[in-house]
Scaffold this motif. Structure first.
Motif, mmCIF file in Angstrom:
data_model
loop_
_atom_site.group_PDB
_atom_site.id
_atom_site.type_symbol
_atom_site.label_atom_id
_atom_site.label_comp_id
_atom_site.label_asym_id
_atom_site.label_seq_id
_atom_site.Cartn_x
_atom_site.Cartn_y
_atom_site.Cartn_z
ATOM 1 N N ALA A 105 76.435 60.591 29.787
ATOM 2 C CA ALA A 105 75.422 59.867 29.382
ATOM 3 C C ALA A 105 74.683 60.695 28.129
ATOM 4 N N ILE A 106 74.436 62.347 28.723
ATOM 5 C CA ILE A 106 73.664 63.286 27.990
ATOM 6 C C ILE A 106 74.665 62.796 26.086
ATOM 7 N N ALA A 107 75.531 63.236 25.724
ATOM 8 C CA ALA A 107 75.949 62.450 24.717
ATOM 9 C C ALA A 107 75.814 61.267 24.240
ATOM 10 N N ARG A 108 75.661 60.419 25.025
ATOM 11 C CA ARG A 108 75.200 58.850 24.629
ATOM 12 C C ARG A 108 73.821 59.309 23.968
ATOM 13 N N ASP A 109 72.785 59.670 24.791
ATOM 14 C CA ASP A 109 71.147 60.480 24.898
ATOM 15 C C ASP A 109 71.368 60.593 23.920
ATOM 16 N N LEU A 110 71.940 61.619 23.387
ATOM 17 C CA LEU A 110 71.528 62.369 21.685
ATOM 18 C C LEU A 110 72.481 61.588 20.234
ATOM 19 N N GLU A 111 73.538 60.180 20.434
ATOM 20 C CA GLU A 111 73.435 59.802 20.077
ATOM 21 C C GLU A 111 72.672 59.019 19.242
ATOM 22 N N ARG A 112 71.537 58.538 20.755
ATOM 23 C CA ARG A 112 70.251 58.419 19.995
ATOM 24 C C ARG A 112 69.228 58.060 19.552
ATOM 25 N N VAL A 113 69.400 59.306 20.123
ATOM 26 C CA VAL A 113 68.113 60.259 19.381
ATOM 27 C C VAL A 113 68.541 60.398 17.832
ATOM 28 N N VAL A 114 68.951 60.599 17.053
ATOM 29 C CA VAL A 114 70.012 61.663 16.063
ATOM 30 C C VAL A 114 69.719 60.218 15.797
ATOM 31 N N ALA A 115 69.806 59.010 15.929
ATOM 32 C CA ALA A 115 69.736 57.543 15.632
ATOM 33 C C ALA A 115 68.244 56.921 15.381
ATOM 34 N N TYR A 116 67.477 57.688 16.288
ATOM 35 C CA TYR A 116 65.687 57.248 15.885
ATOM 36 C C TYR A 116 65.365 58.081 14.862
ATOM 37 N N VAL A 117 65.843 59.824 15.254
ATOM 38 C CA VAL A 117 65.122 60.659 13.631
ATOM 39 C C VAL A 117 65.773 60.278 12.205
ATOM 40 N N VAL A 118 67.213 59.915 12.698
ATOM 41 C CA VAL A 118 67.426 59.458 10.482
ATOM 42 C C VAL A 118 66.872 57.908 10.163
ATOM 43 N N GLU A 119 66.485 56.735 11.297
ATOM 44 C CA GLU A 119 65.700 55.839 11.000
ATOM 45 C C GLU A 119 64.349 55.880 10.171
ATOM 46 N N GLY A 120 65.112 54.902 9.046
ATOM 47 C CA GLY A 120 63.623 55.099 7.900
ATOM 48 C C GLY A 120 63.838 55.839 6.988
ATOM 49 N N ARG A 121 64.515 57.580 7.254
ATOM 50 C CA ARG A 121 63.758 59.045 6.921
ATOM 51 C C ARG A 121 65.850 59.360 5.296
ATOM 52 N N ARG A 122 64.966 59.399 4.165
ATOM 53 C CA ARG A 122 65.864 59.985 3.176
ATOM 54 C C ARG A 122 66.991 61.158 3.838
ATOM 55 N N ALA A 123 67.955 61.390 3.525
ATOM 56 C CA ALA A 123 68.408 62.332 3.612
ATOM 57 C C ALA A 123 68.352 63.648 2.374
ATOM 58 N N SER A 124 68.028 65.326 3.047
ATOM 59 C CA SER A 124 67.798 66.039 2.300
ATOM 60 C C SER A 124 69.240 66.382 0.631
ATOM 61 N N ARG A 125 68.375 66.288 0.328
ATOM 62 C CA ARG A 125 69.501 66.783 -1.753
ATOM 63 C C ARG A 125 69.342 68.579 -1.397
ATOM 64 N N HIS A 126 69.528 69.415 -0.113
ATOM 65 C CA HIS A 126 69.067 70.541 -0.674
ATOM 66 C C HIS A 126 70.814 71.788 -1.080
ATOM 67 N N ARG A 127 71.675 70.476 -0.876
ATOM 68 C CA ARG A 127 73.207 70.779 -1.023
ATOM 69 C C ARG A 127 73.345 70.897 -2.454
ATOM 70 N N GLU A 128 72.780 70.232 -2.533
ATOM 71 C CA GLU A 128 73.152 69.181 -4.572
ATOM 72 C C GLU A 128 72.833 70.362 -5.426
#
Length: 264
Positions: A105-128
């Motif tokens: 259940a915690i693993a499922r929740d963490l996937e949902r949390v990640v989806a919440y953080v990612v939604e509508g936000r651009r990824a960082s390009r620092h590694r480029e």
């Protein structure tokens, strides 16, 4: 693996430890969650108004801005379901509830949390950014490399502190910086460029002001068509590298105008 041996995963192109994800879950899915309720309705339903329980992190998670004229009532999932449907739909944002407390259940929740953080936000390009480019950046912005591609430990650190930290100012990386300190720094350490100057070279500070002339946002160019900025003071908002085009799109707000300053 992190230096401590804890597993990591990437969120918006940034390494995040399992412990960080669990903290995000605590802020996103507390057992009791704040609901915005008109005070008269809260009185009729027998709900307690407890605004003092709202932390900065929960304020950012549940978008509890400009609600001082309403009650903040803390409900578990069962109590929330008993609210009128119209009141649930009127909340500033959706509420996410825990699936359970076992490992799966915690693993499922963490996937949902990640989806919440990612939604509508651009990824960082620092590694480029290449090592050669970082060497040039270090000479002008000695603190930029350390903060690029990092999430804050909690809510509070904002764009102003990120710019000053990148420029090598000590003790501001985790600070919720107000307008006055960055205005003073801009006067002392930068030169305002002409309005027609759209230079995005290394060390150019982009400053957005509202119609009243007050500074609302700031970012700094890393050269090579990239810039460093922190979109908000929320815990889910990392200090990241974007292309200059992405930065301008991210910071665009009606009525807000950008000017550029060059570091002295």
């Amino acid at each position: 693996m992190s230096p401590s041996g804890a597993p990591v995963r990437e969120v918006l192109g940034i390494e995040v430890t399992h412990e960080q994800l669990l903290q995000w879950r605590a802020w996103t899915m507390p057992v009791e969650q704040p609901f915005v309720v008109p005070r008269s309705v809260a009185h009729d339903l027998g709900l307690r108004d407890e605004p003092e329980r709202v932390t900065f992190e929960l304020k950012d998670t549940f978008l509890l801005y400009g609600v001082d004229d309403q009650a903040i009532c803390w409900l578990d999932r069962a109590a929330a379901r008993a609210l009128p449907a119209s009141l649930r739909r009127a909340q500033p944002t959706r509420h996410l509830w825990r699936s359970g407390d076992d490992a799966s259940a915690i693993a499922r929740d963490l996937e949902r949390v990640v989806a919440y953080v990612v939604e509508g936000r651009r990824a960082s390009r620092h590694r480029e950014i290449t090592q050669r480019a970082w060497a040039d950046i270090d000479a002008v912005l000695p603190g930029a490399r350390e903060i690029a591609g990092t999430f804050p430990r909690a809510s509070g650190p904002n764009c102003f502190g990120a710019v000053l930290a990148a420029a090598g100012v000590d003790g501001v990386r985790e600070e919720w910086m107000q307008r006055e300190p960055i205005e003073a720094w801009l006067r002392e350490r930068t030169r305002l460029l002409p309005r027609h100057d759209t230079d995005g070279g290394l060390g150019v500070v982009h400053v957005w002001r509202n119609p009243d002339g007050l500074i609302d946002h700031a970012a700094v160019s890393l050269g090579g068509g990239c810039a460093l900025h922190k979109p908000s003071c929320g815990w889910m908002s990392p200090t990241k590298v974007l292309t200059t085009r992405e930065l301008m799109a991210s910071a665009r707000v009606p009525g807000r105008r950008v000017r550029r300053h060059r570091l002295l």
